[in-house]
Design a protein around this motif. Structure first.
Motif, PDB file in Angstrom:
ATOM      1  N   ILE A  22     -71.683 -63.848 -10.329  1.00  0.00           N
ATOM      2  CA  ILE A  22     -71.451 -63.114  -9.035  1.00  0.00           C
ATOM      3  C   ILE A  22     -72.004 -64.278  -8.062  1.00  0.00           C
ATOM      4  N   ALA A  23     -71.314 -64.608  -6.866  1.00  0.00           N
ATOM      5  CA  ALA A  23     -71.777 -65.323  -6.077  1.00  0.00           C
ATOM      6  C   ALA A  23     -71.913 -64.410  -4.731  1.00  0.00           C
ATOM      7  N   PRO A  24     -72.432 -64.945  -3.525  1.00  0.00           N
ATOM      8  CA  PRO A  24     -72.454 -64.514  -2.363  1.00  0.00           C
ATOM      9  C   PRO A  24     -71.113 -64.191  -1.844  1.00  0.00           C
ATOM     10  N   HIS A  25     -69.883 -64.757  -1.979  1.00  0.00           N
ATOM     11  CA  HIS A  25     -68.732 -64.478  -1.285  1.00  0.00           C
ATOM     12  C   HIS A  25     -68.049 -63.215  -1.991  1.00  0.00           C
ATOM     13  N   HIS A  26     -68.488 -63.114  -3.223  1.00  0.00           N
ATOM     14  CA  HIS A  26     -68.102 -61.834  -3.939  1.00  0.00           C
ATOM     15  C   HIS A  26     -68.468 -60.570  -3.470  1.00  0.00           C
ATOM     16  N   ILE A  27     -69.929 -60.534  -3.092  1.00  0.00           N
ATOM     17  CA  ILE A  27     -70.500 -59.472  -2.541  1.00  0.00           C
ATOM     18  C   ILE A  27     -70.090 -59.202  -1.071  1.00  0.00           C
ATOM     19  N   GLU A  28     -69.878 -60.211  -0.501  1.00  0.00           N
ATOM     20  CA  GLU A  28     -69.054 -60.115   1.145  1.00  0.00           C
ATOM     21  C   GLU A  28     -67.911 -59.271   1.028  1.00  0.00           C
ATOM     22  N   ALA A  29     -67.223 -59.696  -0.137  1.00  0.00           N
ATOM     23  CA  ALA A  29     -65.801 -59.296  -0.128  1.00  0.00           C
ATOM     24  C   ALA A  29     -65.816 -57.712  -0.712  1.00  0.00           C
ATOM     25  N   ILE A  30     -66.720 -57.520  -1.556  1.00  0.00           N
ATOM     26  CA  ILE A  30     -66.715 -56.084  -1.986  1.00  0.00           C
ATOM     27  C   ILE A  30     -67.400 -54.992  -0.659  1.00  0.00           C
ATOM     28  N   LEU A  31     -68.276 -55.684   0.096  1.00  0.00           N
ATOM     29  CA  LEU A  31     -68.706 -54.774   1.319  1.00  0.00           C
ATOM     30  C   LEU A  31     -67.861 -54.757   2.183  1.00  0.00           C
ATOM     31  N   ALA A  32     -66.677 -55.515   2.317  1.00  0.00           N
ATOM     32  CA  ALA A  32     -65.448 -55.417   3.220  1.00  0.00           C
ATOM     33  C   ALA A  32     -64.439 -54.286   2.525  1.00  0.00           C
ATOM     34  N   LYS A  33     -64.596 -53.932   1.267  1.00  0.00           N
ATOM     35  CA  LYS A  33     -63.686 -53.041   0.748  1.00  0.00           C
ATOM     36  C   LYS A  33     -63.983 -51.559   1.269  1.00  0.00           C
ATOM     37  N   ASP A  34     -62.922 -50.789   1.143  1.00  0.00           N
ATOM     38  CA  ASP A  34     -62.932 -49.472   1.438  1.00  0.00           C
ATOM     39  C   ASP A  34     -63.273 -48.624   0.047  1.00  0.00           C
ATOM     40  N   VAL A  36     -64.589 -49.461  -3.967  1.00  0.00           N
ATOM     41  CA  VAL A  36     -65.033 -50.149  -5.084  1.00  0.00           C
ATOM     42  C   VAL A  36     -64.648 -49.868  -6.220  1.00  0.00           C
ATOM     43  N   THR A  37     -64.366 -50.942  -7.048  1.00  0.00           N
ATOM     44  CA  THR A  37     -63.952 -50.901  -8.397  1.00  0.00           C
ATOM     45  C   THR A  37     -64.794 -50.833  -9.358  1.00  0.00           C
ATOM     46  N   GLU A  38     -64.411 -50.358 -10.798  1.00  0.00           N
ATOM     47  CA  GLU A  38     -65.418 -50.211 -11.758  1.00  0.00           C
ATOM     48  C   GLU A  38     -66.378 -51.533 -12.145  1.00  0.00           C
ATOM     49  N   LEU A  39     -65.888 -52.599 -11.837  1.00  0.00           N
ATOM     50  CA  LEU A  39     -66.563 -53.901 -11.910  1.00  0.00           C
ATOM     51  C   LEU A  39     -67.353 -54.178 -10.753  1.00  0.00           C
ATOM     52  N   ASP A  40     -66.717 -53.834  -9.522  1.00  0.00           N
ATOM     53  CA  ASP A  40     -67.691 -54.256  -8.327  1.00  0.00           C
ATOM     54  C   ASP A  40     -69.119 -53.606  -8.330  1.00  0.00           C
ATOM     55  N   PHE A  41     -69.171 -52.401  -9.063  1.00  0.00           N
ATOM     56  CA  PHE A  41     -70.365 -51.649  -8.893  1.00  0.00           C
ATOM     57  C   PHE A  41     -71.426 -52.761  -9.624  1.00  0.00           C
ATOM     58  N   PRO A  42     -71.383 -52.871 -10.834  1.00  0.00           N
ATOM     59  CA  PRO A  42     -72.354 -54.140 -11.343  1.00  0.00           C
ATOM     60  C   PRO A  42     -72.835 -55.287 -10.343  1.00  0.00           C
ATOM     61  N   ALA A  43     -71.515 -55.570  -9.971  1.00  0.00           N
ATOM     62  CA  ALA A  43     -71.861 -56.915  -9.101  1.00  0.00           C
ATOM     63  C   ALA A  43     -72.912 -56.504  -8.069  1.00  0.00           C
ATOM     64  N   LEU A  44     -72.870 -55.618  -7.366  1.00  0.00           N
ATOM     65  CA  LEU A  44     -73.665 -54.845  -6.323  1.00  0.00           C
ATOM     66  C   LEU A  44     -75.227 -55.049  -7.107  1.00  0.00           C
ATOM     67  N   LEU A  45     -75.278 -55.094  -8.274  1.00  0.00           N
ATOM     68  CA  LEU A  45     -76.613 -55.215  -8.837  1.00  0.00           C
ATOM     69  C   LEU A  45     -77.280 -56.294  -9.248  1.00  0.00           C
ATOM     70  N   SER A  46     -76.389 -57.326  -9.124  1.00  0.00           N
ATOM     71  CA  SER A  46     -76.310 -58.748  -9.484  1.00  0.00           C
ATOM     72  C   SER A  46     -77.679 -59.404  -8.441  1.00  0.00           C
TER      73      SER A  46
END
Length: 371
Positions: A22-34, A36-46
């Protein structure tokens, strides 16, 4: 699909490798979403997400106010028995610990209930140690019947029951169940629970489904933070939450995030969770699960609970004793040391000062019993 089978599907998933990718641009993309998917959640714990704690906190606060307003639901636990057949080294009630054992009589349960009820609290959580031989199902349903005279909402946090057992509790007036898997990792679970009925991993894991089949109104699940890598445990807990939401859409579901506290005997924490990581976990759950309630107990200090209030918390305990008979009698050994000893009145005052609305009465299980 049974949740156990769902967990098995992710057994070969290398979570650590995923988190490392997981890189910074992944987190920025997740935070811009309405959504969050099943695999976005653990990315927020990276580790990468740690640099985004402030925007995560802002997003979590906005979601919480939108979903729940400024309401904080309050409840008090009532411990009625501390006999236990399990050997959990992380719990003071384990049968291997030499502590004072207490088992309240009906008269003593009524005294405890009256003492708590006199404070104005109407939400109660009945707790026992995990001994079905001592705290039998009949003992528990009798306690529920006694508590109906004092409380509008009665929850239980006891050993896992059969589906029939949950049905009897619901029929008697129980409207909510709290049950912790403790550890979702099956190997570590068995290492920690050898020698007692708690060693039955699947029976505990599938207890929430059995309760939901018996129409329990609300359900709280969680893992005990500190026993295993919190990110792996949180990922499994998130899968469990989604399973409950998808399978039992009529059930009100919440998550609780308890960190291990000092107990009667020294216990070396395998994987401590820092305050910073705890905030990351709390905000990740709120972002991924906007409508799910989040409970923060008195395992956390007054100052810390006050600070994280806006970030996703919806439910808190107050006026707490974790000892059997702790409200009206000479208390016995506590299950763990609490870190926030505020009374109900003190908690209500502090919440109002912070701009929140404390709620001690929002549900009446008698409406269900009489319907």
């Amino acid at each position: 699909m049974e949740f156990y089978r769902k967990l098995q599907e992710f057994k070969s998933f290398n979570l650590q490798s995923y988190l490392d990718s997981i890189a910074p641009h992944h987190i920025e993309a997740i935070l811009a979403k309405d959504n969050v998917t099943e695999l976005d959640f653990p990315a927020l714990l990276s580790d990468a997400a740690l640099e985004y704690l402030e925007p995560m906190a802002q997003r979590a606060a906005t979601i919480t106010r939108k979903q729940f307003g400024n309401v904080i639901f309050l409840f008090t636990p009532l411990y009625i028995s501390n006999y236990c057949e399990n050997t959990c080294r992380y719990c003071s009630f384990a049968c291997t610990h030499n502590i004072e054992r207490r088992h309240l009589s009906p008269r003593e349960i009524r005294e405890e209930a009256q003492k708590i009820g006199d404070t104005g609290m109407r939400h109660i959580l009945l707790l026992t140690g995990e001994s079905s031989k001592k705290a039998t199902l009949e003992y528990i349903t009798d306690a529920v019947a006694l508590c109906r005279d004092y409380f509008s909402s009665i929850g239980i946090e006891i050993y896992p029951l059969t589906e029939e057992g949950y049905g009897r509790c619901v029929a008697e007036g129980v409207d909510s169940l709290t049950i912790y898997q403790e550890v979702y990792d099956e190997t570590i679970y068995h290492e920690l629970h050898r020698g007692g009925p708690k060693d039955n991993y699947r029976f505990r894991l599938e207890a929430p489904d059995r309760a939901c089949r018996q129409n329990v109104h609300s359900l709280t699940i969680g893992a005990l933070l500190g026993l295993h890598d919190f990110r792996k445990e949180a990922f499994a807990l998130a899968l469990h939450l989604r399973h409950i939401q998808n399978t039992w859409p009529a059930t009100e579901v919440s998550v609780s995030l308890p960190r291990i506290r000092p107990l009667v005997q020294d216990f070396a924490l395998p994987d401590p969770v820092s305050d910073k990581r705890f905030v990351q976990l709390l905000t990740a759950f709120r972002i991924a699960f906007p409508s799910v309630g989040i409970t923060i107990s008195t395992r956390e200090s007054k100052e810390f609970r006050n600070n994280i209030l806006p970030l996703g918390v919806t439910r808190m305990s107050a006026g707490v004793s974790t000892a059997v008979g702790g409200h009206s009698q000479a208390p016995s050994t506590t299950q763990f040391e609490i870190a926030d000893s505020r009374s109900l009145e003190e908690m209500k005052r502090d919440l109002l000062r912070a701009g929140f609305q404390p709620v001690t009465y929002d549900w009446n299980s008698r409406l269900l019993i009489n319907s």
